[in-house]
Design a protein around this motif. Structure first.
Motif, PDB file in Angstrom:
ATOM      1  N   ALA A  65      16.008 -26.868  77.783  1.00 53.77           N
ATOM      2  CA  ALA A  65      14.812 -27.697  77.986  1.00 53.77           C
ATOM      3  C   ALA A  65      14.474 -27.787  79.464  1.00 53.77           C
ATOM      4  O   ALA A  65      13.304 -27.765  79.845  1.00 53.77           O
ATOM      5  N   GLY A  66      15.483 -27.886  80.303  1.00 54.63           N
ATOM      6  CA  GLY A  66      15.259 -27.936  81.745  1.00 54.63           C
ATOM      7  C   GLY A  66      14.681 -26.652  82.286  1.00 54.63           C
ATOM      8  O   GLY A  66      13.914 -26.646  83.248  1.00 54.63           O
ATOM      9  N   GLN A  67      15.022 -25.545  81.665  1.00 55.77           N
ATOM     10  CA  GLN A  67      14.494 -24.260  82.104  1.00 55.77           C
ATOM     11  C   GLN A  67      13.082 -24.018  81.584  1.00 55.77           C
ATOM     12  O   GLN A  67      12.372 -23.160  82.100  1.00 55.77           O
ATOM     13  N   ASN A  68      12.668 -24.777  80.576  1.00 54.60           N
ATOM     14  CA  ASN A  68      11.322 -24.621  80.004  1.00 54.60           C
ATOM     15  C   ASN A  68      10.311 -25.576  80.610  1.00 54.60           C
ATOM     16  O   ASN A  68       9.263 -25.818  80.020  1.00 54.60           O
ATOM     17  N   ARG A  80      12.807 -34.659  79.477  1.00 53.91           N
ATOM     18  CA  ARG A  80      11.536 -35.124  78.930  1.00 53.91           C
ATOM     19  C   ARG A  80      10.461 -34.091  79.215  1.00 53.91           C
ATOM     20  O   ARG A  80      10.456 -33.459  80.263  1.00 53.91           O
ATOM     21  N   PRO A  81       9.526 -33.907  78.273  1.00 56.16           N
ATOM     22  CA  PRO A  81       8.435 -32.954  78.510  1.00 56.16           C
ATOM     23  C   PRO A  81       7.423 -33.537  79.492  1.00 56.16           C
ATOM     24  O   PRO A  81       7.386 -34.754  79.717  1.00 56.16           O
ATOM     25  N   PRO A  82       6.584 -32.698  80.082  1.00 52.85           N
ATOM     26  CA  PRO A  82       5.534 -33.218  80.954  1.00 52.85           C
ATOM     27  C   PRO A  82       4.626 -34.177  80.179  1.00 52.85           C
ATOM     28  O   PRO A  82       4.278 -33.932  79.031  1.00 52.85           O
TER      29      PRO A  82
END
Length: 142
Positions: A65-68, A80-82
């Motif tokens: 998730a951090g890489q996406n 957390r997503p943007p």
């Protein structure tokens, strides 16, 4: 909601009793078919805001998730997503978080934003209509 519901019900109920349903008020009988549904829609919108999920997000601890493009949030120890933010009062991540509304008792986010907008419009219409009716009665001297 333990403050907002009584405010709406009691104050609008008083306006109904003393103005809308008062035969001496001079209002046409059909005005009750406008005012009472307005009050009901306001209460329904309040319950939709308060009881609907504001867009709560599950905890994601995967490094992928951090890489996406997701960001690490230390308060919940999750990515957390943007657009998602942490609400300190709710103690949760909320998608498209706007604010915590004290009148509805919940965070306002992606899941309940439409209901919140309907509630704000309806409570304003109800308030202005009630003020206009009371002013009308006071100016008539009844």
């Amino acid at each position: 909601t333990f403050i907002t519901v009584p405010l709406i019900v009691v104050l609008s109920g008083l306006v109904c009793y003393f103005v809308v349903f008062n035969r001496d008020s001079g209002l046409p009988w059909w005005f009750a078919f406008i005012y009472v549904p307005m009050m009901a829609i306001t209460l329904c919108a309040l319950f939709c805001v308060s009881c609907r999920d504001p867009g709560l997000l599950e905890r994601v601890a995967d490094e992928e998730a951090g890489q996406n493009g997701w960001f690490w949030n230390e308060q919940v120890r999750s990515f957390r997503p943007p657009g998602a933010m942490y609400c300190r009062e709710c103690k949760a991540l909320i998608q498209d978080y706007d604010h915590l509304c004290p009148w509805t008792g919940t965070g306002i986010g992606k899941g309940n934003m439409l209901a919140f907008k309907v509630f704000v419009v309806m409570v304003n219409l109800l308030c202005y209509t009630s003020i206009a009716l009371v002013a009308y009665m006071l100016l008539r001297g009844i």
